[in-house]
Design an enzyme around this catalytic site. Structure first.
Site, PDB file in Angstrom:
ATOM      1  N   ASP A 155      32.173  22.603 -39.014  1.00  0.00           N
ATOM      2  CA  ASP A 155      33.114  23.191 -38.046  1.00  0.00           C
ATOM      3  C   ASP A 155      32.805  22.757 -36.618  1.00  0.00           C
ATOM      4  O   ASP A 155      33.671  22.262 -35.908  1.00  0.00           O
ATOM      5  CB  ASP A 155      33.063  24.729 -38.097  1.00  0.00           C
ATOM      6  CG  ASP A 155      33.829  25.291 -39.292  1.00  0.00           C
ATOM      7  OD1 ASP A 155      34.562  24.521 -39.944  1.00  0.00           O
ATOM      8  OD2 ASP A 155      33.676  26.494 -39.565  1.00  0.00           O
ATOM      9  N   ARG A 182      24.065  36.827 -31.174  1.00  0.00           N
ATOM     10  CA  ARG A 182      25.223  36.343 -30.409  1.00  0.00           C
ATOM     11  C   ARG A 182      25.112  36.490 -28.900  1.00  0.00           C
ATOM     12  O   ARG A 182      25.409  35.543 -28.168  1.00  0.00           O
ATOM     13  CB  ARG A 182      26.518  36.996 -30.914  1.00  0.00           C
ATOM     14  CG  ARG A 182      26.842  36.730 -32.386  1.00  0.00           C
ATOM     15  CD  ARG A 182      26.623  35.320 -32.795  1.00  0.00           C
ATOM     16  NE  ARG A 182      27.173  34.994 -34.101  1.00  0.00           N
ATOM     17  CZ  ARG A 182      26.946  33.854 -34.741  1.00  0.00           C
ATOM     18  NH1 ARG A 182      26.164  32.941 -34.192  1.00  0.00           N
ATOM     19  NH2 ARG A 182      27.490  33.621 -35.914  1.00  0.00           N
ATOM     20  N   ASP A 225      32.184  38.005 -34.631  1.00  0.00           N
ATOM     21  CA  ASP A 225      31.440  37.105 -33.741  1.00  0.00           C
ATOM     22  C   ASP A 225      32.265  36.651 -32.541  1.00  0.00           C
ATOM     23  O   ASP A 225      31.750  36.522 -31.434  1.00  0.00           O
ATOM     24  CB  ASP A 225      30.933  35.894 -34.536  1.00  0.00           C
ATOM     25  CG  ASP A 225      29.767  36.277 -35.443  1.00  0.00           C
ATOM     26  OD1 ASP A 225      29.018  37.212 -35.073  1.00  0.00           O
ATOM     27  OD2 ASP A 225      29.607  35.657 -36.509  1.00  0.00           O
ATOM     28  N   SER A 281      29.906  30.896 -46.267  1.00  0.00           N
ATOM     29  CA  SER A 281      29.713  30.804 -44.832  1.00  0.00           C
ATOM     30  C   SER A 281      28.401  31.522 -44.522  1.00  0.00           C
ATOM     31  O   SER A 281      28.226  32.682 -44.857  1.00  0.00           O
ATOM     32  CB  SER A 281      30.891  31.471 -44.123  1.00  0.00           C
ATOM     33  OG  SER A 281      30.500  31.814 -42.810  1.00  0.00           O
TER      34      SER A 281
HETATM   35  N1  ARG Z   1      29.331  40.540 -41.018  1.00  0.00           N
HETATM   36  C1  ARG Z   1      28.204  40.146 -40.234  1.00  0.00           C
HETATM   37  C2  ARG Z   1      28.444  40.445 -38.794  1.00  0.00           C
HETATM   38  O1  ARG Z   1      29.559  40.603 -38.384  1.00  0.00           O
HETATM   39  C3  ARG Z   1      27.784  38.736 -40.491  1.00  0.00           C
HETATM   40  C4  ARG Z   1      28.660  37.644 -40.009  1.00  0.00           C
HETATM   41  C5  ARG Z   1      28.071  36.379 -40.502  1.00  0.00           C
HETATM   42  N2  ARG Z   1      28.714  35.184 -40.116  1.00  0.00           N
HETATM   43  C6  ARG Z   1      28.772  34.143 -40.962  1.00  0.00           C
HETATM   44  N3  ARG Z   1      29.201  33.017 -40.488  1.00  0.00           N
HETATM   45  N4  ARG Z   1      28.455  34.226 -42.197  1.00  0.00           N
HETATM   46  O2  ARG Z   1      27.515  40.525 -38.027  1.00  0.00           O
END
Ligand code: ARG
Length: 400
Positions: free
Chosen positions: A15, A95, A124, A174
């Site tokens: 990506d 993040r 995110d 992912s």
């Molecule tokens: N659901 C989790 C969160 O919002 C994990 C997100 C993970 N991202 C990924 N690209 N797998 O913090």
């Protein structure tokens, strides 16, 4: 939108690789790339090479593990942070640090925009966008995956057409990982009734294949934070790595739950967080020994609020700092040793001790040595139940 110089949070995956080319093409802008080491166990040199191969103007690589622990994981430990009682917030905590570094590099190279690889369906994007805006409202924020509307196949086609190396076998999942855990979603996991296959987990040995002998581990805490394992003082990063390894080989830290995203979607989320669940369990148990029932009651309420703020992308909300101030004030008394038994997927506290323990055996014992005068209980109960007994009597007499 007009942008000239963009700093992209680059993971090295497909990506963000496509993004380098896509941003250059769409905006005719220079693209700088930034990769942070948050303990994701990846080769940063290789990622840097890839960034230059696809045309990064300049690549920045930084090891921020120590800062990640000190400023983000440590407050999460003190807050026993588990979103919806389960998720240690591993991705969510990383993040705001990435956002901060993006903004710093943008200032350094004089960029007018930053970019990240989040989709338009998750948390995110919220965490990045809010943090970046809070730190520097003059920067534009690009989220190409949210904008470009490419399906997975179209993205692959775009990559091949633009000479972007495509991994031979693209992961079904992912994945996001750092020192505090590994998040796995999508692909076969989207069916909430199907058990995660053996290819999902990498950090944790399946409990049925874990050693047949239990492993004991003693964690020493000072001011609410773990500082030593089995008597050996370790740096914060080493300590977490040590616990990740020990708990992981004993099958501990698998999480599979239905999670409520901020954007309204329910999603099936799978995690491997061996150190996080083990350390939080130990910390919580030590708090029960060293804090009063009143302190614990209010702290639990604020912990929940803290986790929600961090999950919801509001790391920079002032309320978070106020809650941290309360929590830090309680943590002055959280010190001592916690002994844990790690065995085939279970992590149980089997012992705890502290110089500041409020637990007093002389009060709780049923043996003759007890110093607690049981006659005091009678008067106490009389007053404690006074209103309840009175109200029931009045209402019964009045037939209500
Ligand atoms: N659901 C989790 C969160 O919002 C994990 C997100 C993970 N991202 C990924 N690209 N797998 O913090």
């Amino acid at each position: 939108m007009n942008v000239d110089k963009v700093v992209l949070a680059y993971s090295g995956g497909l990506d963000t690789s496509v993004m380098v080319v896509w941003i250059k093409e769409k905006y005719d802008a220079e693209v700088y790339t930034l990769t942070l080491d948050l303990g994701q166990r990846e080769d940063l040199k290789e990622i840097e090479r890839r960034a230059y191969d696809i045309g990064s103007k300049r690549h920045f690589s930084m090891d921020v593990k120590e800062e990640f622990v000190e400023r983000f994981i440590n407050p999460a430990i003190k807050a026993n942070a588990l979103y919806e009682g389960k998720y240690p917030l591993s991705t969510a905590l990383g993040r705001p640090l990435i956002a901060e570094e993006l903004v710093k590099v943008a200032r350094r190279v004089g960029a007018d925009a930053v970019a990240h690889g989040s989709t338009g369906k998750g948390n995110d994007q919220v965490r990045f966008d809010v943090s970046i805006r809070a730190l520097d409202p003059s920067l534009k924020v690009l989220a190409p995956v949210r904008d470009w509307g490419l399906s997975r196949d179209e993205e692959l086609e775009y990559a091949r057409g633009h000479g972007i190396p495509v991994p031979g076998e693209r992961s079904k999942y992912s994945i996001d990982q750092n020192l505090w855990g590994r998040s796995i979603e999508s692909g076969p996991l989207e069916d909430p009734y199907s058990e995660p296959g053996p290819d999902v987990y990498e950090w944790v040995t399946p409990p049925e294949k874990a050693p047949d002998e239990p492993e004991y581990l003693t964690m020493t805490f000072s001011k609410g934070l773990p500082v030593a394992i089995d008597g050996e003082r370790l740096s914060p990063v080493d300590l977490i790595e040590r616990v990740n390894a020990a708990a992981g080989r004993n099958g501990i830290g698998l999480i599979d739950h239905i999670e409520d995203r901020l954007v309204g979607i329910k999603s099936r989320e799978v995690y491997e967080c061996p150190a996080a669940v083990t350390i939080i369990e130990a910390h919580e148990e030590l708090e029960k020994l060293t804090l009063t029932a009143h302190e614990l009651e209010v702290k639990r309420m604020l912990e929940d609020r803290w986790s929600r703020l961090v999950y919801d992308g509001l790391w920079l909300e002032p309320l978070r700092e106020h809650i941290d101030a309360f929590i830090d004030s309680t943590q002055r008394y959280v010190e001592g040793d916690v002994r844990m038994k790690l065995y085939k997927g279970s992590h149980s506290v089997v012992g705890r001790r502290s110089r500041l323990s409020i637990y007093k055996q002389s009060l709780s014992t049923y043996a003759r040595e007890s110093t607690f005068d049981q006659r005091m209980a009678v008067g106490f109960i009389e007053l404690w139940g006074l209103q309840t007994v009175t109200a029931d009597d009045v209402r019964r007499t009045e037939g209500r």
